[in-house]
Design a protein around this motif. Sequence first.
Motif, PDB file in Angstrom:
ATOM      1  N   ALA A 131      46.156  55.120  39.502  1.00  0.00           N
ATOM      2  CA  ALA A 131      45.849  54.928  38.078  1.00  0.00           C
ATOM      3  C   ALA A 131      44.559  54.131  37.913  1.00  0.00           C
ATOM      4  O   ALA A 131      43.727  54.444  37.064  1.00  0.00           O
ATOM      5  CB  ALA A 131      47.004  54.223  37.379  1.00  0.00           C
ATOM      6  N   PHE A 132      44.380  53.110  38.728  1.00  0.00           N
ATOM      7  CA  PHE A 132      43.167  52.298  38.681  1.00  0.00           C
ATOM      8  C   PHE A 132      41.926  53.160  38.929  1.00  0.00           C
ATOM      9  O   PHE A 132      40.942  53.078  38.192  1.00  0.00           O
ATOM     10  CB  PHE A 132      43.246  51.165  39.700  1.00  0.00           C
ATOM     11  N   LYS A 154      56.546  60.077  38.276  1.00  0.00           N
ATOM     12  CA  LYS A 154      55.151  59.650  38.244  1.00  0.00           C
ATOM     13  C   LYS A 154      54.566  59.911  36.858  1.00  0.00           C
ATOM     14  O   LYS A 154      54.719  61.003  36.310  1.00  0.00           O
ATOM     15  CB  LYS A 154      54.393  60.437  39.301  1.00  0.00           C
ATOM     16  N   PRO A 155      53.884  58.934  36.262  1.00  0.00           N
ATOM     17  CA  PRO A 155      53.297  59.135  34.931  1.00  0.00           C
ATOM     18  C   PRO A 155      52.156  60.157  34.969  1.00  0.00           C
ATOM     19  O   PRO A 155      51.494  60.331  35.985  1.00  0.00           O
ATOM     20  CB  PRO A 155      52.770  57.759  34.547  1.00  0.00           C
ATOM     21  N   ASP A 156      51.930  60.803  33.838  1.00  0.00           N
ATOM     22  CA  ASP A 156      50.840  61.766  33.710  1.00  0.00           C
ATOM     23  C   ASP A 156      49.604  61.019  33.221  1.00  0.00           C
ATOM     24  O   ASP A 156      49.391  60.858  32.020  1.00  0.00           O
ATOM     25  CB  ASP A 156      51.238  62.868  32.732  1.00  0.00           C
ATOM     26  N   TYR A 157      48.794  60.559  34.160  1.00  0.00           N
ATOM     27  CA  TYR A 157      47.624  59.752  33.814  1.00  0.00           C
ATOM     28  C   TYR A 157      46.637  60.526  32.953  1.00  0.00           C
ATOM     29  O   TYR A 157      45.986  59.957  32.078  1.00  0.00           O
ATOM     30  CB  TYR A 157      46.910  59.255  35.072  1.00  0.00           C
ATOM     31  N   VAL A 189      47.473  50.182  33.898  1.00  0.00           N
ATOM     32  CA  VAL A 189      46.868  49.516  35.055  1.00  0.00           C
ATOM     33  C   VAL A 189      47.070  48.008  34.966  1.00  0.00           C
ATOM     34  O   VAL A 189      47.353  47.347  35.970  1.00  0.00           O
ATOM     35  CB  VAL A 189      45.372  49.883  35.168  1.00  0.00           C
ATOM     36  N   ARG A 190      46.970  47.464  33.778  1.00  0.00           N
ATOM     37  CA  ARG A 190      47.153  46.028  33.585  1.00  0.00           C
ATOM     38  C   ARG A 190      48.562  45.587  34.002  1.00  0.00           C
ATOM     39  O   ARG A 190      48.736  44.552  34.639  1.00  0.00           O
ATOM     40  CB  ARG A 190      46.895  45.670  32.127  1.00  0.00           C
ATOM     41  N   ASP A 228      42.663  56.371  26.977  1.00  0.00           N
ATOM     42  CA  ASP A 228      42.027  55.296  27.742  1.00  0.00           C
ATOM     43  C   ASP A 228      42.772  53.980  27.551  1.00  0.00           C
ATOM     44  O   ASP A 228      42.990  53.236  28.510  1.00  0.00           O
ATOM     45  CB  ASP A 228      40.561  55.128  27.334  1.00  0.00           C
ATOM     46  N   ASP A 229      43.171  53.689  26.316  1.00  0.00           N
ATOM     47  CA  ASP A 229      43.893  52.439  26.039  1.00  0.00           C
ATOM     48  C   ASP A 229      45.242  52.413  26.743  1.00  0.00           C
ATOM     49  O   ASP A 229      45.638  51.386  27.309  1.00  0.00           O
ATOM     50  CB  ASP A 229      44.087  52.234  24.540  1.00  0.00           C
TER      51      ASP A 229
END
Length: 61
Positions: A27-28, A3-6, A18-19, A11-12
């Motif tokens: 994440a959203f 799992k990524p570390d959000y 999310v895109r 922000d970018d």
Amino acid sequence: MTKPDYQAMSDDELRDWVRYHPQDTEAFHILMDRLDQRPKIITRTDEEFETELKRRINQAN
């Protein structure tokens, strides 16, 4: 897959994540929370809007 570390993402980076991973609702929600915490700028006239737009454009350069 790990799992990524959000929280460690900028922000970018989070916006790009999310895109490209629209199914990742966690994440959203984290991105939306970050955006909601930003200061809000309210413009009431076209002149105020133009001034704010120019300020942001100059700030980005």
